[in-house]
Write an enzyme that holds these catalytic residues in place. Structure first.
Site, PDB file in Angstrom:
ATOM      1  N   PRO A 102      -2.814  -2.074  13.807  1.00  0.00           N
ATOM      2  CA  PRO A 102      -2.854  -1.107  12.701  1.00  0.00           C
ATOM      3  C   PRO A 102      -3.235   0.291  13.182  1.00  0.00           C
ATOM      4  O   PRO A 102      -3.840   0.458  14.256  1.00  0.00           O
ATOM      5  CB  PRO A 102      -3.943  -1.674  11.792  1.00  0.00           C
ATOM      6  CG  PRO A 102      -4.882  -2.362  12.729  1.00  0.00           C
ATOM      7  CD  PRO A 102      -4.009  -2.947  13.805  1.00  0.00           C
TER       8      PRO A 102
ATOM      9  N   GLY B   3      -1.471  -3.474   7.260  1.00  0.00           N
ATOM     10  CA  GLY B   3      -1.022  -3.450   5.878  1.00  0.00           C
ATOM     11  C   GLY B   3      -0.126  -4.623   5.523  1.00  0.00           C
ATOM     12  O   GLY B   3       0.419  -5.307   6.403  1.00  0.00           O
TER      13      GLY B   3
ATOM     14  N   GLY C 250      -4.984 -10.541   4.634  1.00  0.00           N
ATOM     15  CA  GLY C 250      -4.702 -10.172   3.253  1.00  0.00           C
ATOM     16  C   GLY C 250      -5.281  -8.814   2.916  1.00  0.00           C
ATOM     17  O   GLY C 250      -6.095  -8.255   3.658  1.00  0.00           O
TER      18      GLY C 250
ATOM     19  N   CYS D 185     -10.719  -2.679   5.154  1.00  0.00           N
ATOM     20  CA  CYS D 185     -10.501  -3.442   3.926  1.00  0.00           C
ATOM     21  C   CYS D 185     -11.777  -4.128   3.453  1.00  0.00           C
ATOM     22  O   CYS D 185     -11.808  -4.682   2.355  1.00  0.00           O
ATOM     23  CB  CYS D 185      -9.399  -4.469   4.117  1.00  0.00           C
ATOM     24  SG  CYS D 185      -9.566  -5.460   5.609  1.00  0.00           S
TER      25      CYS D 185
END
Length: 470
Positions: free
Chosen positions: A117, A198, A216, A249
């Site tokens: 990422p 993502g 997730g 996240c």
């Protein structure tokens, strides 16, 4: 980035695969001592303070996201991954269960394609490399285009460490010019895909036709009840929210506070650097963070609270570390209960713990189901109830989520930068992805004395011997 892969890209992929397979034939013959030495070497090549600071500054400059000061703290995760890896076996016999006649042997998963990422271009490759080398895998890293230079530099540092210690550098490789078609073709030809990032990236991994571990979406939610140490809770929520400008996240996004301590908790959050936006400022924030359909807009992801306020059209003091808004409702139409991915949190008031649980579940129906939840409470029965009812894979008790649910030196969670969210989040595992997920296991079974209960024991009150007669 074009949709069709070019002949030049195919040739480049062929070469990456060829080199990886050659390196694979070498590393899979290594013994445990040599593998562990290589894990230490590649970890230190990235995790030393001087080098990691350079990589962090490079990543923030390249992507325009994140905070170079707090991102430095992520070095501890590399150390934690190394600790966990070194404490486990990964060559030959890794477990024996004599009473069951079982012996387990570790085998490499093979060629892993690892999607990296943009928010962790230095941490994610380092953690993946440690576990991959420990399992005697080879890895091709596919960077996010926005962070390709930082990812490439991180991988090159580890490649140099491999060479200096007599191992093939091609155990680790990195795509220099990443694109969607290249990533898709690489995944199609891998033995295993690791997708951290993502949801489009994760969906692409799952549709590659190869075994894949994905993560997730997050929407970290925290319950603060009236038994909590409010000053401690506010400090840890601030730590979680502000780490790397809330890019993770796991960064606390929704804070559910008991009505009896709500005002006091807000004061403690303000003392920790929180700025409580008024209704007008809240509406301005809403316009720059989401489009009309509630899709998250990229230009306010992982920015300082001052920059976030400026983009929205107002200003806040320079000493403020995060922005708070009063939650205006829970449901798809209420955008502030969604994932924020920046230095902003929503505050909600509840009357009793039943309502807190209902609000928590309603938030996860909007987004983040399967990821993580936190609670600040000293009531073990409430913690137990939350664990029974929360549709998440991990619950942090009196801890800053973004610093703890991926593993910490003060809890027992496996260290990782990849967190599975179970079937709730569209993933195959509901645990932190760590060494065992990088390996295949061969089970050797020897005969044991018969272990066969009688029908009376098995069926209990339902057993009727007359139905067994011919």
């Amino acid at each position: 980035m074009g949709k069709e892969i070019t002949p030049e890209q195919l040739s480049m992929i062929d070469e990456l695969i060829r080199r990886a397979r050659e390196a694979q034939r070498v590393i899979e013959s290594y013994d445990q001592e040599r593998v562990d030495r290589l894990c230490r070497a590649v970890a230190w090549a990235v995790a030393n303070k001087k080098t990691f600071r350079r990589l962090v500054e490079m990543g923030v400059e390249e992507t325009g996201m994140g905070d170079p000061v707090s991102r430095m703290d992520k070095r501890f995760k590399i150390r934690g991954v190394l600790r966990d890896a070194l404490r486990q076996k990964s060559v030959g016999v890794i477990e024996e269960i004599p009473e069951k006649g079982l012996v387990k042997y570790a085998k490499p998963a093979g060629l892993i394609v690892f999607l990296v990422p943009s928010t962790n271009p230095e941490l994610t490759p380092a953690g993946g490399a440690i576990y991959g080398i420990k399992a005697r895998d080879v890895i091709i890293f596919s960077p996010h285009p926005r962070a390709k230079r930082t990812t490439l530099e991180t991988v090159n540092l580890m490649r140099r460490a491999l060479e200096e210690n007599g191992a093939p550098a091609d155990v680790l490789q990195c795509v220099e010019d990443p694109s969607i078609p290249v990533a898709q073709e690489l995944m199609r030809r891998a033995d295993l895909v690791m997708a951290t990032g993502g949801q489009p990236m994760v969906r692409a991994a799952y549709s590659s036709g190869r075994p894949a571990y994905g993560v997730g979406a997050g929407n970290a939610t925290v319950i603060v009840d009236e038994t909590a140490d409010l000053a401690d809770a506010a400090r840890k929520i601030r730590i979680s929210k502000t780490s790397d400008f809330g890019s993770g996240c796991s960064a606390d996004g929704n804070i559910l506070i008991h009505q009896d301590v709500f005002d006091e908790m807000v004061r403690h959050l303000a003392a920790e650097g929180g700025y409580l936006a008024n209704e007008g400022e809240r509406e301005l924030l809403k316009r720059v963070m989401w489009d009309e359909q509630g899709n998250r807009l990229p230009h306010t992801v992982a920015v300082s609270p001052q920059k976030l306020a400026s983009i929205a059209g107002f200003s806040i003091p320079e000493d403020r570390k995060f922005i708070m808004v009063m939650g205006d409702g829970i449901g798809p139409q209420y955008f502030f209960c969604r994932e924020k991915l920046t230095t902003l949190m929503a505050l909600f008031k509840y009357r009793d713990f039943d309502e807190a649980l209902s609000m928590m579940k309603a938030i996860f129906e909007v987004g983040g189901k399967g990821h993580s939840c936190g609670i600040f409470s000293f009531d073990d029965e409430r913690i137990h109830r939350l664990a029974l009812e929360a549709p998440v894979s991990r619950i942090m008790v009196r801890q800053p989520q973004s610093r703890s649910n991926a593993g910490s030196f003060t809890n027992g969670m496996p260290m990782t930068s990849s967190m599975g969210c179970g079937t709730w989040g569209g993933n195959i595992v509901s645990e932190n992805i760590h060494l065992k997920h990088y390996m295949n296991t061969t089970w050797v079974s020897r005969p044991i004395p018969e272990d066969r209960p009688s029908d009376e024991e098995l069926f209990g009150e339902f057993y009727d011997p007359s139905l067994e007669e011919d």
